[in-house]
Design an enzyme around this catalytic site. Sequence first.
Site, PDB file in Angstrom:
ATOM      1  N   GLY A  31     -45.598   5.359 -13.123  1.00  0.00           N
ATOM      2  CA  GLY A  31     -44.718   6.348 -12.518  1.00  0.00           C
ATOM      3  C   GLY A  31     -44.511   7.593 -13.368  1.00  0.00           C
ATOM      4  N   CYS A 240     -49.799   2.452  20.366  1.00  0.00           N
ATOM      5  CA  CYS A 240     -50.947   3.350  20.302  1.00  0.00           C
ATOM      6  C   CYS A 240     -51.625   3.387  21.670  1.00  0.00           C
ATOM      7  CB  CYS A 240     -51.926   2.871  19.237  1.00  0.00           C
ATOM      8  SG  CYS A 240     -53.512   3.760  19.263  1.00  0.00           S
ATOM      9  N   CYS A 243     -55.243   1.578  21.019  1.00  0.00           N
ATOM     10  CA  CYS A 243     -55.390   0.168  20.631  1.00  0.00           C
ATOM     11  C   CYS A 243     -54.130  -0.653  20.886  1.00  0.00           C
ATOM     12  CB  CYS A 243     -55.813   0.054  19.169  1.00  0.00           C
ATOM     13  SG  CYS A 243     -54.468   0.306  17.989  1.00  0.00           S
ATOM     14  N   CYS A 265     -52.896   5.852  16.783  1.00  0.00           N
ATOM     15  CA  CYS A 265     -52.858   5.483  15.367  1.00  0.00           C
ATOM     16  C   CYS A 265     -53.344   6.652  14.523  1.00  0.00           C
ATOM     17  CB  CYS A 265     -53.804   4.307  15.103  1.00  0.00           C
ATOM     18  SG  CYS A 265     -53.272   2.761  15.808  1.00  0.00           S
ATOM     19  N   CYS A 271     -57.542   1.666  13.986  1.00  0.00           N
ATOM     20  CA  CYS A 271     -57.490   1.794  15.432  1.00  0.00           C
ATOM     21  C   CYS A 271     -58.848   1.419  16.046  1.00  0.00           C
ATOM     22  CB  CYS A 271     -57.114   3.225  15.808  1.00  0.00           C
ATOM     23  SG  CYS A 271     -56.630   3.428  17.524  1.00  0.00           S
TER      24      CYS A 271
END
Lengths: 282, 257, 236
Positions: A31, A240, A243, A265, A271
């Site tokens: 980080g 979606c 899909c 998506c 997808c």
Amino acid sequence: MTALGYNFGYLDENTKRMIRRAILKAVAIPGHQVPFGAREMPLPYGWGTGGIAVTASIIGTADTLKVIDQGADDTTNAVSIRRFFAKVTGVATTERTGEASIIQTRHRIPETPLRQGQILVYQVPMPEPLFRLEPRLAETRRMHALADYGLMHVKLYEDIARHGHVAISYGYPVLVGGRYLMSPSPIPAFDNPKMDRMPALQLFGAGREKRIYAVPPYTSVRSLDFEDHPFVPVRADAACALCQSRESYLDEVVVDDQGGRMFVCSDTDYCGTRQSHREAAE
Amino acid sequence: MSAPLLQASGLSLRFGAIAALDDVALEIHPGEVVAIVGESGSGKTTLLRVLSGLMRPEAGTVRYRDPAGAVHSVHDMGEAAMRRLHRSDWGFVHQNPRDGLRMRVSAGGNIGERLMAVGARHYGGIRAEATAWLQRVEIDPERIDGMPDKFSGGMQQRLQIARTLVTHPRLVFMDEPTGGLDVSVQAKLLDMIRGLVADLGLAVLIVTHDIAAARLLAHRLLVMRHGRVVEQGLTDRVLDDPQHEYTQLLVASVLAA
Amino acid sequence: MTMGMSWSIRTEGLGKAFTLHLQGGTRIPVLGGVDLGVAPGECVALSGPSGAGKSTLMRCLYGNYGAGEGRILLRHQGEILDLAAADARAVRAIRRETLGYVSQFLRVIPRVPTLEIVAEPLIARGTPREAALAAARALLLRLNLPARLHGLPPATFSGGEQQRVNLARGFAPGYPVLLLDEPTASLDAANREVVIGLIEAAKLAGTAIIGIFHDTEVRDRVADRLFEVLPMPAAA
């Protein structure tokens, strides 16, 4: 040397070594932003030069590379970066998340869970999570050094006071390894939970700001929140259109001139894979 | 008797040819209110900055005793420890509220920041605490989401005090807290500070050129001139029976202190 | 006088002079060689011509003026302390526990209600707040200050009302030593009687009292003896 006369991975070996040293340091201090010497790239800043420098420094002949932009493999930025690496390294490329050993991404994490051994390289426009709150860079560095992050919580407090919820949908700040406040790059907050204890190595490159940071595998990544206003990953409340997934992150797409819209998506590989499975099942 | 909370000795600091502090010693005990008086340029603000660790003296030491009883040298404790001290156990009230507030953060956020800095993570709890403190400093709790730059000077100063006291510090430094305010507003603020200090049992080091304010607030008085403490003692004795020539001048030049 | 518990407050060779730096360093001696001892339950009235230093002596005894020479001995929490040599924090502790002072004029603290002003010294000594407020209320009523005034700050009160607030604040804690500077100066006959009653009750409770009483009738009723404060010869 590649066919075009460039060194493997475009960057010279000394530069790659320098960047790898920065990456090692970044992995050692999860980080924490490590400065590195950014090189001229055949793309302008803002087009993923930081991510490209990181990928160029870690890529080897045995790697398989996937590049996505907002989750899609087929957008201009993704296509040109993928072609670039194909030219300057000759390595195999793929659009399949599961097949890639290195995935360079702009603003998304793939829906398919990543596994140990994979590396996710993020393109980062602004590495400093505090920059909107504290304009003095020297002061933000001091705040990181002292883990003095009260100000970030003030921002969250102000959002809840004003809007009833934290009004950050992209680049939602996280605390890495319980120590460093980190910008996850402008991924949707929806993707934040995927970063937590991810088996893959996550590397972040900011070209213009000349910073590299990292989240080693299985590291805790916590989205900042309040006990009584816990972090909630948000997605559009829809399936979606292609899909029918109700789990994936959706993009809203304008489909005609009459204001017609649909949700699809943002992860094209996810997808597409789901669609072909559905077709196979039918 | 209790051990001192803060103990300074031999403090010296020069700005070029001017001695801002000249061999100053001072101690303050828990619950004690000590005023540092003197005209501008006497070194009183410099003393406050040195005592609170914001400025380093050329000579001398400042020692602070933490709640566990351990004694720390303020100027050797390192920045992280110093910041921790300043956001929990200590408070600093600036003359100009803009120096002590975040002007683009709401009143509630200003009060909440110190709570969050010491680990508060419950929004409702932070908000309740901020509301209680607004009431305590006589700001309408309805203004919890208001921005400080829309507040009057007196309200800003009261907000700064609420923000400073919310973590229940043991020692508060105040630099001319009523300095920039109208006389009527000053009186109200002084009463409020007096009440809060007594209720919370705070130790306070207050710098002021206002003798009447010092009499109202302080248990003990230090009179500074040219970087030296020329006289110190019980507030009413220093003001009613001043010994040093300069203190006599200071008291004589104040109407009905 | 014998030693031991025979005194609550005692001065030894107490002297006080003022040096006026703003007037060429003029030195004005006011008190010299004051030896005064007051027993528990005894009330001593200071006498002497106006300007002789009675008020200065009172202020020295309270620590408001610094003693120039000599000692001011007090029995404070089982110990004998010299107020003349005590530091600021010790003087505050003595004032909180041992030594009370009723001045002629109330120093008004803005915006603080009368009841709080009277209860404050009790609370400072550890009396629970409700008990302190109840005691303050009772004392104010005894001094004929009606309940409707208790919630108001005394800034707008008459001189007599302010003095009664001052008296209530001074008598409420039951200090072992009490200094009274003209306690009845602006009171009517009825309230004067109340104050005489308070003084007598305090004496019975063992309080040592030193007072300045211009009202000779009051003085004769409460004082056990007089202590004369004489003017100092002018400085050379």
